[in-house]
Structures are given as structure tokens and as C-alpha cells.
Enzyme design. Structure first.
Site, mmCIF file in Angstrom:
data_model
loop_
_atom_site.group_PDB
_atom_site.id
_atom_site.type_symbol
_atom_site.label_atom_id
_atom_site.label_comp_id
_atom_site.label_asym_id
_atom_site.label_seq_id
_atom_site.Cartn_x
_atom_site.Cartn_y
_atom_site.Cartn_z
ATOM 1 N N LYS A 92 0.826 -1.222 0.000
ATOM 2 C CA LYS A 92 0.000 0.000 0.000
ATOM 3 C C LYS A 92 0.853 1.262 0.000
ATOM 4 O O LYS A 92 0.735 2.133 0.852
ATOM 5 C CB LYS A 92 -0.989 -0.034 1.159
ATOM 6 C CG LYS A 92 -1.920 -1.247 1.055
ATOM 7 C CD LYS A 92 -3.091 -1.203 1.976
ATOM 8 C CE LYS A 92 -3.978 -2.412 1.819
ATOM 9 N NZ LYS A 92 -3.402 -3.683 2.249
HETATM 10 O O1 OMP Z 1 -5.098 -4.479 -0.184
HETATM 11 C C1 OMP Z 1 -5.471 -5.444 0.504
HETATM 12 O O2 OMP Z 1 -5.031 -6.562 0.288
HETATM 13 C C2 OMP Z 1 -6.573 -5.238 1.448
HETATM 14 C C3 OMP Z 1 -7.495 -4.273 1.099
HETATM 15 C C4 OMP Z 1 -8.720 -4.219 1.776
HETATM 16 O O3 OMP Z 1 -9.607 -3.448 1.443
HETATM 17 N N1 OMP Z 1 -8.934 -5.073 2.812
HETATM 18 C C5 OMP Z 1 -8.001 -6.000 3.204
HETATM 19 O O4 OMP Z 1 -8.288 -6.785 4.126
HETATM 20 N N2 OMP Z 1 -6.793 -6.052 2.566
HETATM 21 C C6 OMP Z 1 -5.733 -6.988 3.011
HETATM 22 O O5 OMP Z 1 -6.165 -8.338 2.717
HETATM 23 C C7 OMP Z 1 -5.783 -9.220 3.783
HETATM 24 C C8 OMP Z 1 -7.056 -9.796 4.390
HETATM 25 O O6 OMP Z 1 -6.752 -10.776 5.337
HETATM 26 P P1 OMP Z 1 -7.854 -11.753 5.979
HETATM 27 O O7 OMP Z 1 -8.957 -10.890 6.502
HETATM 28 O O8 OMP Z 1 -7.076 -12.439 7.070
HETATM 29 O O9 OMP Z 1 -8.319 -12.695 4.903
HETATM 30 C C9 OMP Z 1 -4.923 -8.390 4.722
HETATM 31 O O10 OMP Z 1 -3.565 -8.497 4.312
HETATM 32 C C10 OMP Z 1 -5.406 -6.976 4.516
HETATM 33 O O11 OMP Z 1 -4.421 -6.008 4.783
#
Ligand code: OMP
Length: 279
Positions: free
Chosen positions: A96
């Protein structure tokens, strides 16, 4: 990796899964902590157990940066391991980033040249000159935040902004404006799975782009709802799950259990693909 190669992999594996490698030393099996590089050993086991079910891996760099230089070395070993053993898998550095032009160029070099990731996540807040340095890299992809999965997405991203074309929500303006940037064919966008009802509108603006969709699993988003409104003729989605897969077990069977969770998702995806494309 080219977009076409990614599309081919989705067809071959009948999967559009992205496994998130968000490694937390408090959550991994404790027996790994005795090894020299527990983060890398954990990732290696997860990658070996899931590579045929997933088209993408997404280490979130925060989980590595938190452990200082050792964490950065684990990240480097992880991306090298994927690139050497499973070069067909699309890699995402979830960092990011985004800054003034010359600084963005350095971020882009770090992730595209030094670490050799296929893509990096970027925040759009600083605008065109902060994103274009990433777009200049051939066959590398910049995944820009559009409508994120978290509650705070409603603080700014869905507010109406005015421009010469009239008012529209900020995330729509971000999508629209970014299409005019140089090398915009190298853009993909992040849209949270928790915002499935927005996908129809998003597809009106970016019908052909790939969308990285985090928020299924631990955050509660629905795979089938996202696919219903977000899929395009090339599937066009990478559905991320991190905690829901990698922490399926914290025992010695952790890799096996991660495979079981990844397989459940891949099977749902295979069914969705076969219904949509009648294959
Ligand atoms: O850019 C991202 O990957 C991201 C964007 C977003 O809107 N929401 C989001 O959860 N993420 C990332 O996606 C992953 C989600 O993880 P889980 O919720 O464990 O499946 C994490 O690394 C977050 O930082």
C-alpha cells in the site's frame, strides 16, 4: 507476468484464489519457533501445500516489516522461493505504497526489481504522479485501492466529490480518473468482498480490469455474491483469503489444514466457473 498468463493460469487451475501470507509469530505453530527462520519455514510449508490450488500469493509487508531486518529477509526468501519453484503463480506485495514521483519510483524498484514481485498494492490518495512511476514497469501490475473492505471505507471513499462532470462517489472518481493515466493497462483495483453490492457499478467503469478482492473468510464477505456481480469474461477476480487459510490449524498439521481450506475455496470457484462459462 502478463495479464494473459494470469488468465491462462485461472483456466488451468480452475481457481482465482489468492492466498494471503500474513504471518504472525503469535499465531503460527509454536514448534516452528525453534527453527532459524520460522516465518520462511511456515510460508514454505503453506506454499508447497497450496500452490496447485491458488493462482496468487499475497504477503502483506506489514507482517514482515514488524520483525525488522529479519522479517524483510523472510519476505525476500519467500518471494525467491515462489519465483524459483512456482513461477506460474502471480505474486502481490501488499505494501500500500504511493508518494511523490521520485519516491514512488524507488518503491517500484524495491518491489518490482529488487524483490521481483509481479505486482504491488498502492494507495491513490496522492494522485497521478504518485502512481504513474509504478505503471512504467512492463509486465508488472499496480493494484490500486478503490473501495476497501474495512468499515472506514465509508469515511471518504463513498463520499460525493464534485468535478467538471458532476458529483460522484470518490471511489468511482478514482476508477474513472485512473483510466486516463499513462500505461493504465497495468492497473488492477482492490475492492473489498464485504462490499459486494457495489460491484455492478464498479464493473460499469472498469469492465475489463482485474479486481483483487480481500475480505472473504475472517472478514465475512461472500464469495458467491462477489462472483455474481464482479466476474467478467476472463473471470477478472483474485479472491484473497489470509487468516481463513493459513491459520486453519496451529498444530503440526497446519499445512495440511491450510490445503483443506484452500481446496474448499478452489472447489467453489471451479463450480462458479463451470456454471458461468458452461465448461
Ligand atoms: O489491499 C489489501 O489486500 C486489502 C485491502 C482491503 O480493502 N482489505 C483487506 O483486508 N486487505 C488486506 O487483505 C488481507 C485480508 O486478510 P484476511 O482478513 O485475514 O483474509 C490483509 O492483508 C489486509 O491487509
Amino acid at each position: 507476468m502478463t495479464t494473459q498468463q494470469l488468465i491462462e493460469q485461472i483456466k488451468i487451475k480452475k481457481s482465482f484464489l489468492c492466498v494471503g501470507l500474513d504471518v504472525d509469530l503469535n499465531k503460527i505453530p509454536q514448534h516452528l519457533l525453534e527453527l532459524e527462520d520460522p516465518i520462511f519455514e511456515f510460508n514454505k510449508a503453506i506454499i508447497d501445500a497450496t500452490h496447485d490450488l491458488t493462482v496468487s500469493y499475497k504477503p502483506n509487508t506489514a507482517f514482515y516489516e514488524a520483525y525488522g531486518i529479519k522479517g524483510w529477509i523472510s519476505l525476500q526468501k519467500t518471494i525467491n522461493y515462489i519465483n524459483e519453484n512456482y513461477p506460474e503463480v502471480f505474486t502481490i506485495a501488499d505494501a500500500k505504497r504511493g508518494d511523490i514521483g521520485n519516491t514512488s519510483s524507488m518503491y517500484a524498484k524495491a518491489f518490482f526489481e529488487d524483490l521481483n514481485f509481479d505486482s504491488v498494492t498502492v494507495a491513490p490518495y496522492m494522485g497521478k504522479d504518485s502512481v504513474e512511476p509504478f505503471l512504467a514497469f512492463e509486465n508488472k501490475h499496480t493494484i490500486m485501492l478503490a473501495l476497501t473492505s474495512n468499515e472506514g471505507a465509508f469515511d471518504f471513499q463513498t463520499l460525493n466529490v464534485s468535478d467538471s462532470l458532476g458529483g460522484k462517489e470518490l471511489y468511482k472518481q478514482v476508477l474513472e480518473t485512473s483510466k486516463s493515466w499513462k500505461n493504465s493497462e497495468n492497473l488492477m483495483y482492490v475492492v473489498g468482498a464485504t462490499k459486494a453490492e457495489y460491484f455492478t457499478e464498479i464493473r460499469k467503469i472498469v469492465p475489463d480490469s482485474f479486481l483483487l478482492v480481500p475480505g472473504v473468510g475472517a472478514q465475512g464477505g461472500s464469495l458467491s455474491e462477489v462472483c455474481k456481480y464482479g466476474m467478467n469474461a476472463n473471470v477478472g477476480l483474485l479472491i484473497n483469503s489470509s487468516r481463513g487459510i493459513i491459520y486453519a490449524s496451529n498444530g503440526t498439521d497446519f499445512a495440511e489444514k491450510a490445503r483443506e481450506e484452500a481446496l474448499k475455496m478452489q472447489q467453489q470457484m471451479e463450480e462458479i466457473i463451470s456454471l458461468k462459462f458452461k465448461v
